[in-house]
Design an enzyme around this catalytic site. Structure first.
Site, PDB file in Angstrom:
ATOM      1  N   LYS A 207      68.818  69.303  62.994  1.00  0.00           N
ATOM      2  CA  LYS A 207      67.376  69.549  62.876  1.00  0.00           C
ATOM      3  C   LYS A 207      66.828  70.228  64.129  1.00  0.00           C
ATOM      4  O   LYS A 207      66.062  71.189  64.046  1.00  0.00           O
ATOM      5  CB  LYS A 207      66.641  68.239  62.601  1.00  0.00           C
ATOM      6  CG  LYS A 207      65.168  68.415  62.282  1.00  0.00           C
ATOM      7  CD  LYS A 207      64.333  68.349  63.535  1.00  0.00           C
ATOM      8  CE  LYS A 207      62.877  68.677  63.210  1.00  0.00           C
ATOM      9  NZ  LYS A 207      62.072  68.659  64.445  1.00  0.00           N
ATOM     10  N   ASP A 226      62.792  67.299  58.825  1.00  0.00           N
ATOM     11  CA  ASP A 226      62.434  66.111  59.591  1.00  0.00           C
ATOM     12  C   ASP A 226      61.893  65.064  58.626  1.00  0.00           C
ATOM     13  O   ASP A 226      61.994  65.223  57.411  1.00  0.00           O
ATOM     14  CB  ASP A 226      61.392  66.457  60.655  1.00  0.00           C
ATOM     15  CG  ASP A 226      60.063  66.809  60.015  1.00  0.00           C
ATOM     16  OD1 ASP A 226      60.067  67.254  58.842  1.00  0.00           O
ATOM     17  OD2 ASP A 226      59.022  66.629  60.647  1.00  0.00           O
TER      18      ASP A 226
END
Length: 284
Positions: A207, A226
């Site tokens: 991420k 996220d």
DNA sequence: CCCCAGGTAGGCT
DNA sequence: AGCCTACATGGG
């Protein structure tokens, strides 16, 4: 995008596609100040002031060329939104109209998003502010974002005192790697290769790597997933307990070359909708 | 007291 | 490869 460069400022005529509040609030940068009449943005060692003047937005800065690139003024967001509208996310596009994805300094982006992991935006902002105050070079009335070299003598306990918590050793390791010659010039590197390289850095997982690719290197074919995106995914697709990497792959496949833009509009809209803060105030 | 936040590393299978 | 959990810190 219609704009004019002058010696100490850029005049942006098309304020439809340049909304300072959206730009700073959509979660891509952490060092900025809002006040009633203007917004102050810090980028690397530079600063700019954004304000309205009649029907224009003024970018006040001594570094005109730097901020022309930083704000990615050559990208036509009307075109981007037109292409995104085909995916049925018009509500998000309308809400976030005027946001722009920046081209930020790679080092700053790497360090910032290491701090961002499993953290919330207000606290990330505070930590980075203290990091700059403590290690950043003093400029005219503000601190530059510290380079890796300046962070090299930061101890773990100092970083913990600033509030990094368990991310302190990650930052130290990554600082060491960069000072040791890790090449952050990934502008011409293929997205997947750059992603793999970034993920060798401590504190950089999938991420965080995607955020760096998107917010520093203008790689728009990534979709950072996220906790907020996970919620959107579950709301829209309905498939609960699917792995994050799998979500990112599917979303990337769906949105292709404009994944990053889609992610920003969706993230920004959804997060504001849920938090219900600041929404009324967005007029600028 | 709990849960959450722009998740990741390290250990296990 | 994929799955699980500990992890600082502050706010709600």
């Amino acid at each position: 995008m219609l704009y004019r460069k002058e010696s100490d400022r850029i005049v942006v005529y098309d304020k439809e596609d340049f909304n300072p509040l959206h730009i700073v609030r959509c979660g891509q940068l952490f060092r900025y100040n809002e006040s009633k009449d203007f917004i102050e943005i810090f980028a690397g060692k530079f600063r700019s002031i954004l304000k309205r003047e009649n029907d224009c937005v003024i970018i006040d800065t001594n570094e005109v060329d730097y901020f022309e690139n930083y704000f990615d003024l050559s990208t036509d967001y009307a075109e981007v939104r037109k292409n995104l509208a085909k995916f049925g996310i018009e509500e998000s596009l309308f809400f976030g109209k005027g946001l722009r994805i920046l081209k930020q300094d790679p080092e700053e982006t790497v360090f910032s998003f290491i701090v961002s992991a499993n953290n919330n935006i207000p606290r990330i902002r505070g930590i980075l502010e203290r990091l700059c105050e403590r290690y950043g070079e003093l400029r005219e009335g503000y601190r530059a974002f510290p380079k890796a070299e300046a962070l090299k003598d930061a101890s773990e306990s100092e970083l913990r005192a600033i509030g990094l918590g368990y991310r302190a050793p990650y930052l130290i390791e990554t600082v060491k790697a960069i000072c040791g010659g890790f090449d952050l010039n990934l502008y011409e590197t293929d997205t997947d290769e750059a992603r793999a390289k970034l993920m060798t850095l401590s504190g950089v997982g999938s991420k965080v790597a995607d955020c760096i690719l998107l917010f520093a290197y203008a790689k728009r074919d990534v979709f950072p997933v996220d906790t907020w995106v996970k919620r959107i995914y579950k709301d829209v697709i309905g498939d609960s307990d699917e792995k994050t990497d799998s979500m990112a792959r599917k979303l990337r496949k769906k949105f292709g070359e404009i994944s990053g833009y889609a992610q920003q509009y969706l993230f920004y809209y959804y997060r504001n909708k849920v938090l219900q803060t600041m929404t009324e105030e967005i007029v600028l």
